[in-house]
Each structure stands twice: as C-alpha cells, then as structure tokens.
Scaffold this active site. Structure first.
Site, PDB file in Angstrom:
ATOM      1  N   ASP A  64       0.841  -1.209   0.000  1.00 40.47           N
ATOM      2  CA  ASP A  64       0.000   0.000   0.000  1.00 40.47           C
ATOM      3  C   ASP A  64       0.873   1.255   0.000  1.00 40.47           C
ATOM      4  OD1 ASP A  64       0.827  -0.761   2.554  1.00 40.47           O
ATOM      5  OD2 ASP A  64      -1.010  -0.129   3.569  1.00 40.47           O
ATOM      6  N   ASP A  99       0.645  -1.711 -13.633  1.00 38.39           N
ATOM      7  CA  ASP A  99      -0.324  -0.826 -14.296  1.00 38.39           C
ATOM      8  C   ASP A  99      -0.169   0.600 -13.765  1.00 38.39           C
ATOM      9  OD1 ASP A  99      -1.462  -2.918 -15.765  1.00 38.39           O
ATOM     10  OD2 ASP A  99      -3.510  -2.220 -15.396  1.00 38.39           O
TER      11      ASP A  99
END
Ligand code: IPM
Ligand code: MG
Length: 363
Positions: free
Chosen positions: A225, A253
C-alpha cells in the site's frame, strides 16, 4: 557465436492484438533484413480467438509451437463477451497457461519516461522526468496459482484462493531482481504485505537471505500500500521493484501511467524455456479494428526479445532509439497526442519506426 536464424511463435490474440503485433513483426523483419539474420514466423491462436475456434483458450498445438520456438511474441488477450464464463473457459486462462506451460516465472516490466512524452503523464513533469523503474514480478506462483482455489456452496456459498510461495520460488525471482539491479543503479525495493500476511513474512526472510549474495546492491522492503502511494509521490526513489504476482500486476499498471500511456510499456516473461514478449496493455476492445491503437509497447517488446533472447543489444538499442526519434519528431498515436503533435495511425506509427530502424542499422 550468435545464431542467424530464429523461429518466432506469433500469437496475436484478441482485440487490438493482431494490429499491434502486425506492426511489431514488420519492425522485426526490418531489423532482420538490415542486420543480416533471418526469422521464421509461425502464427497460432490463444485467448478468445482460440475459444471461438477450438473451444479452449490454449490449444495444445499452440503451446507446442511456443516450446519449439526461439521466442514468443504475444499481442493481447481478453474480450468482454467471455466475462461471464467460468475461469477455465476465459481467454485469460490462455495467457496463464502459457506462463505456466513455458515456466515463465519472471516478468520484467521496465517503466521509463520518454523525454518527449513527459506531458502525456497525469503526474507532474518534475516528478517523473528521468524515471527508470524496472519491475520484476513473480509470474507463476502466488495467489494466481495457489491451491486450494474455487467455490463451495456452504453457508450461502463462498469463493477462495490461496496466496502461497515456497523457498525456491522466492529465491529464483529475487535473484532475477538482484542480477538486474547489479547492471543498473544497484537498488532493490522488495514489496510485500508483511504486516499482515505470513506469505509476505516468509517472502521477506528469503529475499534477505538472497541479498547476502549481493553486498553491492542496496535492499529495502516496502508494504504494497505504501509502494502504491510512493510511486505517485516520488517515483524517482525506485530502481528495481521486486514483488509477487498479484502486487506486481497492480503496481505495473500504476507505474505505466507515470510514463503517460499503458500503450508504451513492453514486457518480457522469462524462465527456463522459451521466453515470451508482450505489451503490458490489454486487448482494448473499445478501439479494436480502428487502426488507432499504439503499437509502441509491442515494438518495444521486440527490442526486449532481441536483447534477452537473442543477445542482440545493438539491434535492441536501434529500436529504442528509433522510437525516441519518432516521438521527438512529434508523431503520436491518439492515446499520447497533445497540442502541436501529429496524430498517426497504428500502421503509420509502425512504418515510421521501421524506416527509422532501417536508417539506424544500415549506417
Ligand atoms: C497482465 C494481465 C494479466 C495478469 C491478465 C490478462 C490475466 O493483467 O499481464 O498484467 O493479470 O497477469
Ligand atoms: Mg495486469
């Protein structure tokens, strides 16, 4: 001695796959003719096109062809009409089957910003100028392949998957990352979720052990995260990112958007057998057949093929330089266009790069 004949398995796949692969094969032909080697291309089906023809996403003869080739070039996989089918009947299974069947445990995804494209990114120019990130994603393990997986009908039903890594899997992917870092800025960031997951604590332990063999490489660990946040906050801190299958899927991505477009990023999947090269982007059904897709990611994947499978660095660099020059001249496909640039089609972009490659290699 370098070989001068290569067999390439070409799997155009779904959506824009055939369009971008067409341009990449043309560029490879130009490289081969100009540099004086030969290629033989053999086409096969995978993904949705294979489901349509053979009712399976990865026909055995496609895998056989790949195994008997020197390299595999893949376009893209996936089409919305299969979204509701069970997983073994989905186009994506074809790609996962190739990765597994060819033992492609390491996925290499470089994310570099082309200087002439800094405007195309949604992130501020000063943050992304000069970034050069190399994502090493584990590709044949983790939650994508862990067992048990499936559904059961108890208590109203549930679905489940297993995230699992064994020592050998972590060790070999960590070595790929450390070897890569040694040839670059000598920094590895290993990304995990060790504050919550045992599989990540184990991952960390093994990565630390491998790091002992690379005293010249600096290692740090980061939770996934935090990494997702740091990639946007200060991407220049990263050199090699080493991570598992699912985290690597997501982070690559994200990293691609630093560079402006998913249409720019190449990838290589390597293991013990034939390696496979493909753009990071998907099949883009919304723009299929319009001759507007960006072929650069697939063309740049050919550069990776020349470098990693054929040990032809000079030819690989020629492709990279050619792409750079065409962008500097202001040519853009629609996805990366901005004011003052000239929008060209998929085919025109392919031709421009081919011509430039020819010029560079015939000097
Ligand atoms: C990728 C893709 C694939 C993945 C899909 C198409 C199965 O998103 O190569 O990143 O999740 O690995
Ligand atoms: Mg992905």
């Amino acid at each position: 001695m370098k070989k001068n004949f290569y067999k390439i398995a070409v799997l155009p796949g779904d959506g824009i796959g055939p369009e971008v692969v067409g341009e990449a094969v043309n560029v490879l032909q130009t490289v081969a003719e100009t540099a004086g080697f030969h290629i033989e291309t053999n086409y096969a089906d995978v993904g949705g096109v294979a489901l349509d023809k053979f009712d399976e996403p990865l026909p055995a003869k496609t895998l056989e062809l790949c195994k008997s080739s020197d390299a595999v070039l893949l376009g893209a996989i996936g089409a919305p009409q299969y979204d509701t089918l069970p997983s073994h009947k989905r186009p994506e299974r074809g790609l996962l089957g190739l990765r597994e069947g060819l033992g492609l445990f390491a996925n290499l995804r470089p994310a570099k910003v082309y200087p002439s494209l800094v405007q195309a990114s949604s992130v501020k120019k000063e943050l992304i100028e000069g970034i050069d990130i190399f994502i090493v994603r584990e590709l044949t393990g983790g939650i994508y392949f862990g067992k048990p997986r499936g559904f059961d009908d108890q208590n109203g039903g549930r679905g489940f998957n297993t995230m699992m890594y064994d020592k050998n899997e972590v060790e070999r992917i960590a070595r790929v990352a450390f070897d890569a870092a040694q040839k670059r800025s000598k920094k590895v960031t290993s990304v995990d979720k060790a504050n919550v997951l045992e599989v990540s604590q184990f991952w960390r332990k093994i990565v630390l052990q491998v790091a002992g063999d690379y005293p010249d490489v600096q290692l740090n660990h980061m939770y996934v995260d935090n990494c997702a946040m740091q990639l946007i906050r200060w991407p220049k801190q990263f050199d090699v990112i080493l991570t598992g299958n699912l985290f690597g899927d997501i982070l690559s991505d994200e990293a691609s958007m630093l560079t402006g477009s998913l249409g720019m990023l190449p990838s290589a999947s390597v293991g013990s057998e034939t390696a496979m090269y493909e753009p990071v982007h998907g099949s883009a059904p919304d723009i299929t057949g319009q001759n507007i897709a960006n072929p650069i990611a697939t063309i740049a994947s050919i550069a990776m093929m020349l470098k990693y499978s054929f040990d032809r660095n000079k030819e690989a660099e020629a492709i990279e330089t050619a792409i750079n020059r065409i962008l500097l001249k202001g040519y853009r496909t629609k996805d990366i266009a901005s004011d003052g640039t000239q929008v060209v089609s998929t085919k025109e972009m392919g031709k421009l790069v081919s011509e430039q490659v020819h010029l560079l290699l015939s000097k």
